[in-house]
Each structure stands twice: as C-alpha cells, then as structure tokens.
Design a protein around this motif. Structure first.
Motif, short mmCIF file in Angstrom:
data_model
loop_
_atom_site.label_atom_id
_atom_site.label_comp_id
_atom_site.label_asym_id
_atom_site.label_seq_id
_atom_site.Cartn_x
_atom_site.Cartn_y
_atom_site.Cartn_z
N PHE A 38 1.05 -1.14 0.05
CA PHE A 38 0.06 0.00 -0.08
C PHE A 38 0.91 1.12 0.10
O PHE A 38 1.74 1.30 0.67
N ILE A 39 0.53 2.40 -0.88
CA ILE A 39 1.19 3.56 -0.71
C ILE A 39 0.95 4.31 0.50
O ILE A 39 1.85 4.85 1.12
N ARG A 40 -0.40 4.45 0.78
CA ARG A 40 -0.73 5.39 1.99
C ARG A 40 -0.78 4.73 3.07
O ARG A 40 -1.02 3.64 3.29
N CYS A 41 -0.24 5.78 4.07
CA CYS A 41 -0.13 5.01 5.39
C CYS A 41 -1.48 4.63 5.86
O CYS A 41 -1.52 3.68 6.89
N GLY A 42 -2.53 5.35 5.72
CA GLY A 42 -3.88 4.96 6.21
C GLY A 42 -4.33 3.56 5.80
O GLY A 42 -4.93 2.94 6.44
N GLU A 43 -3.88 3.17 4.67
CA GLU A 43 -4.22 1.95 4.04
C GLU A 43 -3.41 0.81 4.54
O GLU A 43 -3.89 -0.29 4.98
N ARG A 44 -2.34 1.14 5.08
CA ARG A 44 -1.33 0.24 5.73
C ARG A 44 -1.89 -0.02 7.17
O ARG A 44 -1.70 -0.97 7.62
N ALA A 45 -2.27 1.07 7.84
CA ALA A 45 -2.94 0.96 9.10
C ALA A 45 -4.09 0.04 9.18
O ALA A 45 -4.29 -0.66 9.95
N ASN A 46 -5.00 0.34 8.28
CA ASN A 46 -6.15 -0.33 7.87
C ASN A 46 -5.75 -1.93 7.90
O ASN A 46 -6.61 -2.81 8.59
N TRP A 47 -4.88 -2.08 6.84
CA TRP A 47 -4.57 -3.53 6.76
C TRP A 47 -4.00 -4.08 7.99
O TRP A 47 -4.28 -5.22 8.60
N LEU A 48 -2.89 -3.34 8.81
CA LEU A 48 -2.64 -3.97 10.06
C LEU A 48 -3.43 -4.23 10.88
O LEU A 48 -3.59 -5.22 11.72
N ALA A 49 -4.33 -3.36 11.15
CA ALA A 49 -5.64 -3.54 12.19
C ALA A 49 -6.61 -4.58 11.84
O ALA A 49 -6.75 -5.51 12.48
N ASP A 50 -6.77 -4.51 10.54
CA ASP A 50 -7.76 -5.85 10.12
C ASP A 50 -7.10 -7.23 10.06
O ASP A 50 -7.85 -8.09 10.49
N GLU A 51 -5.90 -7.08 9.80
CA GLU A 51 -5.32 -8.38 9.45
C GLU A 51 -4.56 -8.95 10.83
O GLU A 51 -4.70 -10.27 11.00
N HIS A 52 -4.20 -8.09 11.95
CA HIS A 52 -3.87 -8.69 12.95
C HIS A 52 -4.59 -8.40 14.37
O HIS A 52 -4.19 -8.52 15.40
N GLY A 53 -5.84 -7.71 14.08
CA GLY A 53 -6.54 -7.38 15.10
C GLY A 53 -6.20 -6.31 16.28
O GLY A 53 -6.58 -6.55 17.21
N LEU A 54 -5.57 -5.45 15.72
CA LEU A 54 -5.14 -4.34 16.55
C LEU A 54 -6.20 -3.19 16.52
O LEU A 54 -6.91 -3.02 15.35
N SER A 55 -6.13 -2.39 17.14
CA SER A 55 -6.88 -1.13 17.47
C SER A 55 -6.19 -0.34 16.39
O SER A 55 -5.09 -0.29 16.06
N HIS A 56 -7.15 0.59 15.83
CA HIS A 56 -6.59 1.47 14.70
C HIS A 56 -5.61 2.48 15.33
O HIS A 56 -4.65 2.91 14.58
N GLY A 57 -5.86 2.99 16.60
CA GLY A 57 -4.68 3.68 17.13
C GLY A 57 -3.24 3.11 17.08
O GLY A 57 -2.40 3.63 16.89
N TYR A 58 -3.45 1.91 17.69
CA TYR A 58 -1.97 1.17 17.82
C TYR A 58 -1.45 0.83 16.33
O TYR A 58 -0.01 1.05 16.14
N ALA A 59 -2.30 0.49 15.35
CA ALA A 59 -1.91 0.30 14.05
C ALA A 59 -1.28 1.52 13.37
O ALA A 59 -0.30 1.63 12.90
N ALA A 60 -1.88 2.71 13.56
CA ALA A 60 -1.48 3.89 13.19
C ALA A 60 0.08 4.26 13.65
O ALA A 60 0.72 4.79 13.11
N ALA A 61 -0.06 4.12 15.15
CA ALA A 61 1.24 4.51 15.84
C ALA A 61 2.22 3.66 15.05
O ALA A 61 3.76 3.91 14.95
N ILE A 62 2.00 2.43 14.71
CA ILE A 62 3.21 1.49 14.38
C ILE A 62 3.53 1.76 13.11
O ILE A 62 4.51 1.93 12.58
#
Length: 77
Positions: A38-62
């Motif tokens: 993914f190019i956009r950080c938001g897309e990467r954070a959404n994927w991380l949250a959805d794929e690994h069950g993270l909250s969006h806050g932690y996914a965005a921070a990572i």
C-alpha cells in the motif's frame, strides 16, 4: 482515520505496543515490510488493524513509527 498523534501520545503508544500486542516493534515492522504494498499510510494502518486484530490507534502508531524510522535510515530527516 488520522495518523497524526501528538509526539507525547505517539511515544506512549509505541512504548505500550509490546505489552498490548505481545509482539515487539521489529516484528510489526517486518509484518509491514512483508505485507501488501500500500502507498498510503492509512491503508497500511487499516490493513495492519484488520489483518492482526489491532486497534486502529496502535496500528496507526506502528505505521507512523515504521515510516519515521525508515526516513531516518534513508537520511530524509
């Protein structure tokens, strides 16, 4: 979803990542590196949250920390 946390909030979230997720930051960074291109950080954070069950806050921070460290390594500070 905003990826912009205050520096203080970002530091606190990153410090708690291993305790909350059970995984260290390098493991999350590897997941991002091996994940979809993914190019956009938001897309990467959404994927991380959805794929690994993270909250969006932690996914965005990572994602934010991963990008910050990548830019530092590449000399784009």
């Amino acid at each position: 979803m905003s990826l912009n946390h205050s520096p203080e909030t970002q530091s606190k979230l990153i410090a708690r990542v291993p305790v909350v997720t059970g995984r260290e930051l390098p493991e999350w960074f590897q997941a991002l590196d091996n994940g979809p291109s993914f190019i956009r950080c938001g897309e990467r954070a959404n994927w991380l949250a959805d794929e690994h069950g993270l909250s969006h806050g932690y996914a965005a921070a990572i994602v934010h920390e991963h990008e910050r460290r990548r830019r530092t390594r590449m000399g784009f500070v």
